[in-house]
Scaffold this active site. Sequence first.
Site, PDB file in Angstrom:
ATOM      1  N   HIS A 446       0.830  -1.201   0.000  1.00 29.97           N
ATOM      2  CA  HIS A 446       0.000   0.000   0.000  1.00 29.97           C
ATOM      3  C   HIS A 446       0.865   1.253   0.000  1.00 29.97           C
ATOM      4  CE1 HIS A 446      -2.137   3.289   2.133  1.00 29.97           C
ATOM      5  NE2 HIS A 446      -3.145   2.892   1.403  1.00 29.97           N
ATOM      6  N   CYS A 827      -4.823  -0.368 -16.007  1.00 27.96           N
ATOM      7  CA  CYS A 827      -4.648   0.668 -14.986  1.00 27.96           C
ATOM      8  C   CYS A 827      -3.893   0.175 -13.761  1.00 27.96           C
ATOM      9  CB  CYS A 827      -6.000   1.242 -14.560  1.00 27.96           C
ATOM     10  SG  CYS A 827      -7.138   0.039 -13.842  1.00 27.96           S
TER      11      CYS A 827
END
Length: 872
Positions: A446, A827
Amino acid sequence: MKWVYDFSEGSRDMRDLLGGKGANVAEMTRILGPERVPAGFTITTEACVAYMDAAEFPAGLDDEVAAALARLEEQAGKRLGDPADPLLVSVRSGARESMPGMLDTVLNLGLNDASVAGLAARTGNERFAWDSYRRFVQMFGNVVVGIEGRRFEDLIAAEKRERGVRDDTELGTDSLRALTARFQELYDFPAEPAAQLRAAIGAVFGSWTGERAVTYRRINRIPDSWGTAVNVQQMVFGNKGETSGSGVAFSRDEVTGAPEPSGDFLPNAQGEDVVSGVRTPRDIRELADWQPQVYTQLLEILQTLERHYGDMQDTEFTVEEGRLYMLQTRNAKRPAQAAVRFAVDAVAEGLLERDAALMTIDAEALDALLHPTFDSQTTYEILATGVAASPGAAKGELVFSAAAAIEAADGGRAVILARPFTEADDVAGFHAAVGILTSEGGKASHAALVARGMGVPAVTGAASLEIDPDAGEIRRGGEVVLRAGDRVSLDGTAGTVTGDDVPLVEPQVGEAFETVLAWSDEARRLGVRANADAPEDAERARGFGAEGIGLCRTEHMFFGEDRHEAIVAVILADTDADRQAGLRRLLPLQQGDFEAIFAAMEGLPVTIRLLDPPLHEFLPSLAEIEERLREAKAAGGADAAALEHDLTRVRTLQEVNPMLGTRGVRLGILFPAIYEMQVEAIFAALAATRDRGLEVSAEIMVPLVDYRRELEILREQIVAIGERVGVERGRDYSLGTMIELPRACLRADEIAEEADFFSFGTNDLTQTALGFSRDDIEGRILGRYIDVKVFDRSPFETLDTPGVGQLVRMGAWLGRKTKEHLKLGVCGEHGGDPDSIDFFHNNGIDYVSCSPYRVPVARVAAAQAAIRATAT
């Protein structure tokens, strides 16, 4: 199987077999003539691979080496180790891709106690002979036997002290003879030249699997399976006296790319002296004063080689008693600014056509032009090394929470945010901090993903550090090394952290880079968009040449203080009325976000992904609520009842595997009010933006779709909302889905019935196809899997084309089978990876989307993919 090739048999087209050095020496022999390039032979990379597989020389190799040596001896008129007039050789590595300094070399091979006397007599230079012998015994002991180099250097330093001299070149014959004897006391030195040669060849083969070579290949994405060639070449001597020397010369400045030769040399020295750092070399321009004729010859050769290879050249040379010999040439490794400058100058000079010039650039390296870097002239102590997660360098005060980062930034102070690992609610701190440091996680964690998207330098997975936010300190081996407020610097390009205050060098994007990007845009077919979640990210992306937003992650818009409170109220609400109240607070905030992004990307498409992550990510942890509840009960606080309620709701929302639980399209079906609010905000923003006279192109993307019916339900909801407010699909917006589950790829023809576009979310598609958690693999699995050759690099950095790539190919083909003109995008993080971009170009994808700072990289990589495809 032929294992050995004479230099006269090779060419640069045989690079895979002969390695870069062997192929180029053979080519150089053809271009410059054998009188300028010492003779020799190359043992192939295939022999190295066979050696690694069997842990012994392959059958027939000894015989071929003996035959090649006999041919070399006949050509030289000398025999290896001859006591009267010895032939001496160098034994050098040569991988197909240059690995400077990573593999081993042995020089002056063939000397022993008898042949050193013959060399002295033949040359009339006893000091030269013993200097060569001393070097050989030292290098053989270090490279072949594995004795630490410092042990030899300590003995040399002691001898210099005893003799009262400073430089090696001041040591006389007696000192060199004594040092050679002392070196031989450190190990059992083999006197037989054939044994020396065999052992040296094995050592060079073995250096391919050495730690530094393995690490270099991992960083530079060079397959372990290639192996290295070995080049055995007749020695010429730069240490014969003051009319001899050795050096390294570049056809252009290797740092800036300016069209002036550069390099270093040393009189009375061998090549190892120049590159080892033991002696300080002289600038190549001083060669004109030392030996003008040699300097003129060298400049002419550099130009000849550059014209022949069509690239900047990095050469090694030796001058033996006034005669110039070329030992090696290769395409020069250079930083991004030099690569860009060379490409533009090469076209202007007529050396290369545009496409060929673009292909000389390492697209991945262009990242360095967009971020600050550590000053290369500064030395500093490395405190820890982690994963180079987001490029660029930063320095500032150390803080341990997002709140502290925000407070410091509001006060105008630069801060580095340190966390054991990051969570969704740390995002506000990412905006405030100039750098991120974590002790856990990898390039796909993350922290890494968010930092790259924001252009914030980050080092993750610095496992030697224990980051303790509660204590406000960082420990290493149990010892406190940094505290809150301390100055810290980090290099997200190299993955290093230091407590030193390292000067930073700001990036310079010059005219040459703009020229290269313009050429790339003319050459490429793939569109390049950016992943951006805030107006400032969108503006930055547009400045880097993004042709739209390929992924706007709406969940990141919920982490401001006012927004976070509202979304928590929505999630914890017991009644529809309470839930709607929270959504009414969020709607104008979301609308404002979308309006700002639409304005920043006026005239360009904006793909907005509806809420994707599990709801519990927005909530406090179970342990935190339990602790607050205990404290409230102990104090008799009035908020205990509310905390009891929150605890019950959070427990209800807990899932065993939330990343495969209630998220994406499932949220839209189970909690439709959240998606309805987001769609209403999008449509209101569309209307408001158009009222300002701005052109808008909106694409609504539904994430994590598995079944056609899921998308059909959401399509009906979205279309109905549009009809209520006068917004029409096809005219005002398009509707698509993120393909990130294997089943969606396999049933893409059905899903395409409901979609105007697909965008492959390759991050989650890699997770679900391979069964890997991207947050865990790099810390616990990746290194070992690379070591044991399960794969060569992280599948979250470069697309796993045989597996995940096949799913993408199938999804694209099936989708286009249903709708011929279905728009296809990517993406995930792979959208900014040059190798992955090459795959996407060749498999029908229309555009890639990546973090803003990767957009220039993607533009060049897309152009290179198109050029390669045309060439084949």
